[in-house]
Design a protein around this motif. Structure first.
Motif, PDB file in Angstrom:
ATOM      1  N   LEU A  23      -4.632   4.456  -2.876  1.00  0.00           N
ATOM      2  CA  LEU A  23      -5.313   3.455  -2.040  1.00  0.00           C
ATOM      3  C   LEU A  23      -5.887   4.068  -0.774  1.00  0.00           C
ATOM      4  O   LEU A  23      -6.948   3.655  -0.299  1.00  0.00           O
ATOM      5  CB  LEU A  23      -4.323   2.354  -1.640  1.00  0.00           C
ATOM      6  N   MET A  24      -5.195   5.045  -0.219  1.00  0.00           N
ATOM      7  CA  MET A  24      -5.625   5.656   1.041  1.00  0.00           C
ATOM      8  C   MET A  24      -6.996   6.326   0.931  1.00  0.00           C
ATOM      9  O   MET A  24      -7.622   6.601   1.946  1.00  0.00           O
ATOM     10  CB  MET A  24      -4.562   6.640   1.546  1.00  0.00           C
ATOM     11  N   ARG A  25      -7.473   6.534  -0.272  1.00  0.00           N
ATOM     12  CA  ARG A  25      -8.832   7.065  -0.453  1.00  0.00           C
ATOM     13  C   ARG A  25      -9.884   6.019  -0.107  1.00  0.00           C
ATOM     14  O   ARG A  25     -11.034   6.347   0.158  1.00  0.00           O
ATOM     15  CB  ARG A  25      -9.029   7.544  -1.890  1.00  0.00           C
ATOM     16  N   PHE A  26      -9.488   4.734  -0.119  1.00  0.00           N
ATOM     17  CA  PHE A  26     -10.435   3.628   0.065  1.00  0.00           C
ATOM     18  C   PHE A  26     -10.147   2.766   1.286  1.00  0.00           C
ATOM     19  O   PHE A  26     -11.041   2.069   1.762  1.00  0.00           O
ATOM     20  CB  PHE A  26     -10.407   2.714  -1.170  1.00  0.00           C
ATOM     21  N   VAL A  27      -8.894   2.776   1.760  1.00  0.00           N
ATOM     22  CA  VAL A  27      -8.486   1.824   2.791  1.00  0.00           C
ATOM     23  C   VAL A  27      -7.767   2.533   3.940  1.00  0.00           C
ATOM     24  O   VAL A  27      -7.263   3.639   3.786  1.00  0.00           O
ATOM     25  CB  VAL A  27      -7.537   0.746   2.209  1.00  0.00           C
ATOM     26  N   GLU A  28      -7.704   1.842   5.069  1.00  0.00           N
ATOM     27  CA  GLU A  28      -6.802   2.232   6.141  1.00  0.00           C
ATOM     28  C   GLU A  28      -5.499   1.497   5.840  1.00  0.00           C
ATOM     29  O   GLU A  28      -5.460   0.259   5.847  1.00  0.00           O
ATOM     30  CB  GLU A  28      -7.361   1.830   7.501  1.00  0.00           C
ATOM     31  N   LEU A  29      -4.453   2.243   5.520  1.00  0.00           N
ATOM     32  CA  LEU A  29      -3.207   1.673   5.007  1.00  0.00           C
ATOM     33  C   LEU A  29      -2.123   1.681   6.077  1.00  0.00           C
ATOM     34  O   LEU A  29      -1.976   2.663   6.805  1.00  0.00           O
ATOM     35  CB  LEU A  29      -2.749   2.482   3.789  1.00  0.00           C
ATOM     36  N   ARG A  30      -1.366   0.587   6.122  1.00  0.00           N
ATOM     37  CA  ARG A  30      -0.221   0.484   7.022  1.00  0.00           C
ATOM     38  C   ARG A  30       0.979  -0.086   6.279  1.00  0.00           C
ATOM     39  O   ARG A  30       0.828  -0.782   5.281  1.00  0.00           O
ATOM     40  CB  ARG A  30      -0.545  -0.402   8.222  1.00  0.00           C
TER      41      ARG A  30
END
Length: 145
Positions: free
Chosen positions: A75-82
């Motif tokens: 997912l981190m390839r597409f989003v800013e993840l928290r």
């Protein structure tokens, strides 16, 4: 005319795809730890790829666990993840629409959809509160490795 409705059964995937394709600027999602695998599957993943290609800013909050770590890293390839401990339920909000999943025993059974401006604005505020309380994914991933 703005409306809120509940979508069920085989119409859910199409509704999610329409939500994804309608996003112009901002996509914010807060989802339980089972959803990253769903987000990186088939047509749903294509929606993330397409949105990123359109320049949509995607922010995503979930509970990052050892079990969902591979999907979160993807997912981190597409989003800013928290990361946020104990996330329950799932919703996403854009600049003009809101969706929330209602899960059954093993799958998504219903989807609440709204383009009512007051509902969208309220859910944007809820997301901002959760985003502020969450931890950057890289910090959480270091704890898990």
């Amino acid at each position: 005319m703005a409306r809120t409705r509940v979508i069920a059964g085989d119409r859910i995937a199409g509704a999610i795809a329409r939500f994804q394709s309608n996003i112009k600027k901002s996509w914010c999602a807060c989802v339980d730890s089972s959803i990253p695998a769903f987000s990186m599957s088939g047509e749903i993943k294509k929606g993330y790829v397409a949105a990123k290609g359109r320049g949509v800013k995607i922010r995503y909050v979930t509970e990052i666990t050892a079990d969902n770590l591979p999907h979160c890293e993807e997912l981190m390839r597409f989003v800013e993840l928290r990361h946020l401990d104990g996330v329950r339920g799932s919703f996403a909000v854009s600049e003009g629409e809101f969706v929330a999943g209602i899960s059954g025993r093993s799958h998504l059974e219903k989807l609440v959809y709204s383009d009512v401006p007051e509902v969208v604005e309220h859910q944007q505020d809820v997301f901002e509160t959760l985003w502020s309380a969450s931890t950057p994914a890289k910090e959480r991933i270091k704890q898990l490795k």
